[in-house]
Design an enzyme around this catalytic site. Sequence first.
Site, PDB file in Angstrom:
ATOM      1  CG  ASP A 136      -2.036  -0.938   1.232  1.00 45.08           C
ATOM      2  OD1 ASP A 136      -2.313  -1.521   0.170  1.00 45.08           O
ATOM      3  OD2 ASP A 136      -2.668  -1.107   2.290  1.00 45.08           O
ATOM      4  CG  MET A 137       1.854   5.543  -1.855  1.00 53.22           C
ATOM      5  SD  MET A 137       3.627   5.159  -1.609  1.00 53.22           S
ATOM      6  CE  MET A 137       4.097   4.586  -3.251  1.00 53.22           C
ATOM      7  CD  GLN A 166      -0.665   7.973  -2.253  1.00 58.48           C
ATOM      8  OE1 GLN A 166       0.344   8.666  -2.389  1.00 58.48           O
ATOM      9  NE2 GLN A 166      -1.057   7.538  -1.075  1.00 58.48           N
ATOM     10  NE  ARG A 187      -4.714  -1.662  -4.263  1.00 65.76           N
ATOM     11  CZ  ARG A 187      -4.303  -1.960  -3.029  1.00 65.76           C
ATOM     12  NH1 ARG A 187      -3.792  -1.026  -2.238  1.00 65.76           N
ATOM     13  NH2 ARG A 187      -4.370  -3.195  -2.587  1.00 65.76           N
ATOM     14  CE  LYS A 190     -11.232   9.692  -7.861  1.00 66.63           C
ATOM     15  NZ  LYS A 190     -12.533  10.383  -7.709  1.00 66.63           N
ATOM     16  N   GLY A 191      -5.725   8.624  -3.658  1.00 67.66           N
ATOM     17  CA  GLY A 191      -4.906   9.023  -2.501  1.00 67.66           C
ATOM     18  C   GLY A 191      -5.805   9.380  -1.338  1.00 67.66           C
ATOM     19  CB  ALA A 192      -6.553   7.520   1.668  1.00 64.63           C
ATOM     20  CB  THR A 229     -11.748   4.735  -8.423  1.00 64.66           C
ATOM     21  OG1 THR A 229     -12.540   5.884  -8.116  1.00 64.66           O
ATOM     22  CG2 THR A 229     -12.128   4.229  -9.804  1.00 64.66           C
ATOM     23  CG  HIS A 230     -15.351   3.256  -4.114  1.00 69.18           C
ATOM     24  ND1 HIS A 230     -14.276   3.819  -3.466  1.00 69.18           N
ATOM     25  CD2 HIS A 230     -15.411   1.970  -3.710  1.00 69.18           C
ATOM     26  CE1 HIS A 230     -13.706   2.919  -2.682  1.00 69.18           C
ATOM     27  NE2 HIS A 230     -14.368   1.786  -2.814  1.00 69.18           N
ATOM     28  NE  ARG A 291      -5.979   5.695   5.581  1.00 68.23           N
ATOM     29  CZ  ARG A 291      -5.211   5.104   6.500  1.00 68.23           C
ATOM     30  NH1 ARG A 291      -4.643   5.819   7.452  1.00 68.23           N
ATOM     31  NH2 ARG A 291      -4.992   3.805   6.463  1.00 68.23           N
TER      32      ARG A 291
HETATM   33  C1  FAD Z   1      -8.774  -1.256  -3.324  1.00 70.89           C
HETATM   34  C2  FAD Z   1      -8.331   0.073  -2.817  1.00 70.89           C
HETATM   35  C3  FAD Z   1      -7.088   0.209  -2.251  1.00 70.89           C
HETATM   36  C4  FAD Z   1      -6.622   1.445  -1.815  1.00 70.89           C
HETATM   37  N1  FAD Z   1      -5.332   1.594  -1.382  1.00 70.89           N
HETATM   38  C5  FAD Z   1      -4.865   2.826  -1.073  1.00 70.89           C
HETATM   39  C6  FAD Z   1      -3.501   3.053  -0.771  1.00 70.89           C
HETATM   40  O1  FAD Z   1      -2.680   2.140  -0.748  1.00 70.89           O
HETATM   41  N2  FAD Z   1      -3.115   4.334  -0.473  1.00 70.89           N
HETATM   42  C7  FAD Z   1      -3.993   5.393  -0.503  1.00 70.89           C
HETATM   43  O2  FAD Z   1      -3.590   6.527  -0.263  1.00 70.89           O
HETATM   44  N3  FAD Z   1      -5.298   5.191  -0.779  1.00 70.89           N
HETATM   45  C8  FAD Z   1      -5.765   3.959  -1.066  1.00 70.89           C
HETATM   46  N4  FAD Z   1      -7.085   3.787  -1.370  1.00 70.89           N
HETATM   47  C9  FAD Z   1      -8.049   4.883  -1.099  1.00 70.89           C
HETATM   48  C10 FAD Z   1      -8.145   5.868  -2.250  1.00 70.89           C
HETATM   49  O3  FAD Z   1      -6.978   6.620  -2.346  1.00 70.89           O
HETATM   50  C11 FAD Z   1      -9.353   6.818  -2.037  1.00 70.89           C
HETATM   51  O4  FAD Z   1      -9.146   7.548  -0.869  1.00 70.89           O
HETATM   52  C12 FAD Z   1     -10.702   6.133  -1.942  1.00 70.89           C
HETATM   53  O5  FAD Z   1     -10.790   5.054  -2.830  1.00 70.89           O
HETATM   54  C13 FAD Z   1     -11.848   7.107  -2.276  1.00 70.89           C
HETATM   55  O6  FAD Z   1     -11.669   7.651  -3.548  1.00 70.89           O
HETATM   56  P1  FAD Z   1     -12.499   7.234  -4.863  1.00 70.89           P
HETATM   57  O7  FAD Z   1     -11.517   6.892  -5.917  1.00 70.89           O
HETATM   58  O8  FAD Z   1     -13.466   6.150  -4.554  1.00 70.89           O
HETATM   59  O9  FAD Z   1     -13.174   8.559  -5.336  1.00 70.89           O
HETATM   60  P2  FAD Z   1     -14.044   9.671  -4.598  1.00 70.89           P
HETATM   61  O10 FAD Z   1     -14.162  10.784  -5.577  1.00 70.89           O
HETATM   62  O11 FAD Z   1     -13.528   9.954  -3.238  1.00 70.89           O
HETATM   63  O12 FAD Z   1     -15.435   8.951  -4.426  1.00 70.89           O
HETATM   64  C14 FAD Z   1     -16.276   8.620  -5.519  1.00 70.89           C
HETATM   65  C15 FAD Z   1     -17.569   8.034  -4.974  1.00 70.89           C
HETATM   66  O13 FAD Z   1     -17.277   6.801  -4.296  1.00 70.89           O
HETATM   67  C16 FAD Z   1     -18.075   6.655  -3.141  1.00 70.89           C
HETATM   68  N5  FAD Z   1     -17.191   6.624  -1.971  1.00 70.89           N
HETATM   69  C17 FAD Z   1     -15.871   6.926  -1.924  1.00 70.89           C
HETATM   70  N6  FAD Z   1     -15.383   6.764  -0.683  1.00 70.89           N
HETATM   71  C18 FAD Z   1     -16.407   6.357   0.078  1.00 70.89           C
HETATM   72  C19 FAD Z   1     -16.546   6.018   1.464  1.00 70.89           C
HETATM   73  N7  FAD Z   1     -15.508   6.075   2.302  1.00 70.89           N
HETATM   74  N8  FAD Z   1     -17.763   5.629   1.911  1.00 70.89           N
HETATM   75  C20 FAD Z   1     -18.820   5.554   1.073  1.00 70.89           C
HETATM   76  N9  FAD Z   1     -18.751   5.874  -0.242  1.00 70.89           N
HETATM   77  C21 FAD Z   1     -17.580   6.263  -0.738  1.00 70.89           C
HETATM   78  C22 FAD Z   1     -19.008   7.826  -3.109  1.00 70.89           C
HETATM   79  O14 FAD Z   1     -20.175   7.453  -3.798  1.00 70.89           O
HETATM   80  C23 FAD Z   1     -18.240   8.879  -3.891  1.00 70.89           C
HETATM   81  O15 FAD Z   1     -19.073   9.839  -4.461  1.00 70.89           O
HETATM   82  C24 FAD Z   1      -7.514   2.554  -1.860  1.00 70.89           C
HETATM   83  C25 FAD Z   1      -8.777   2.421  -2.429  1.00 70.89           C
HETATM   84  C26 FAD Z   1      -9.192   1.222  -2.918  1.00 70.89           C
HETATM   85  C27 FAD Z   1     -10.532   1.123  -3.573  1.00 70.89           C
END
Ligand code: FAD
Length: 311
Positions: A136-137, A166, A187, A190-192, A229-230, A291
């Site tokens: 993970d990052m 990210q 993978r 976007k970055g958490a 991503t979601h 997060r």
């Molecule tokens: C498999 C996986 C592994 C990951 N690994 C890392 C990592 O190693 N390092 C890192 O920095 N980040 C990681 N992340 C987190 C990532 O960086 C984002 O912070 C997170 O995925 C939310 O961004 P999004 O791409 O879904 O887009 P966003 O624009 O944040 O969300 C898009 C839509 O998704 C839904 N959604 C998003 N988050 C949530 C939530 N928490 N609860 C409910 N609905 C939500 C909502 O409907 C939102 O409108 C990972 C994410 C995934 C899916």
Amino acid sequence: MLDALSKSFFHALAASGSLKSLASRYGMRHPSSFARRFIAGETVEEAMPAARELATRGLLLTLDQLGESVTSAAEADTATRSYLAVIEAVEGAGVERNLSLKLTQLGLDIDRATCVDNLRRILERARRGDFFVRIDMENSPYTEVTLDIFETVWRLGYTNVGVVLQSALHRAEEDLARVNALGARVRLVKGAYKEPRAVAHQSKADVDAAFVRMMRALLADGTYPAIATHDEAIIQQTKRFAGERGIGKDRFEFQMLYGIRRDLQTSLLAEGHRVRVYVPFGREWFPYFMRRLGERPANVGFVLKGLLSER
Ligand SMILES: Cc1cc2nc3c(=O)[nH]c(=O)nc-3n(C[C@H](O)[C@H](O)[C@H](O)COP(=O)(O)OP(=O)(O)OC[C@H]3O[C@@H](n4cnc5c(N)ncnc54)[C@H](O)[C@@H]3O)c2cc1C
């Protein structure tokens, strides 16, 4: 702006000891407790029913034993040994052999050598068991050293390992070229983390635009990338780009987090896409949980409801 504010707010709350002890007391107590929506259990054994249920539905999975920021060599050793025990448990349970881990769990804050030694112990055992391991990052102070350690173990011949990039970070597109050149698996997320302007895009539009550029570069030139991503609009663009370029559904996968957009996970699967769910478990679930709240403050509603009904 709101995104950045909510991230900072929840990152500040994540540092609160009293909130952590309150949440830890109530969050995972019962099968219906509020944190269980995002965390599959406090032990690997508790996480297995969730893992099996996902596999039965046709979803792929990666298991993450939660934990980060270990500060002594003894703790890093304990975390490493507990990852080795997870490997044994996964083999015994017969679920998919795919793990995610964080380098600060393995001693990155102590020194690089301790961390690399611990990572190699895990990768060695994982290779024997035919596991894939994703590093993970974490936040930006760790980006360079994480990529550097990743490249080190890759060059040592551990090709059962992949990394995360990210799109929020200014440097990410250059890093992508670096990892693509190795032929390693990325993978894309976007970055958490809440990151300063000097290193990261501050607007969602810029983070999303970088994500789309990176998605295209990975699908075109990468090795079995994971689009994590979601975001439905970006998922649509990914499908469209793959279709236009004749990139088969077996050449990449989507990834989502446990408990988030289960409807979207199911619909992508029904369209024949590969979908991997990131399944976190462990007693150290609080920072991960915070997060997830920071990404979508609406989640606070069900947490409060859960807390009130628990007490
Ligand atoms: C498999 C996986 C592994 C990951 N690994 C890392 C990592 O190693 N390092 C890192 O920095 N980040 C990681 N992340 C987190 C990532 O960086 C984002 O912070 C997170 O995925 C939310 O961004 P999004 O791409 O879904 O887009 P966003 O624009 O944040 O969300 C898009 C839509 O998704 C839904 N959604 C998003 N988050 C949530 C939530 N928490 N609860 C409910 N609905 C939500 C909502 O409907 C939102 O409108 C990972 C994410 C995934 C899916």
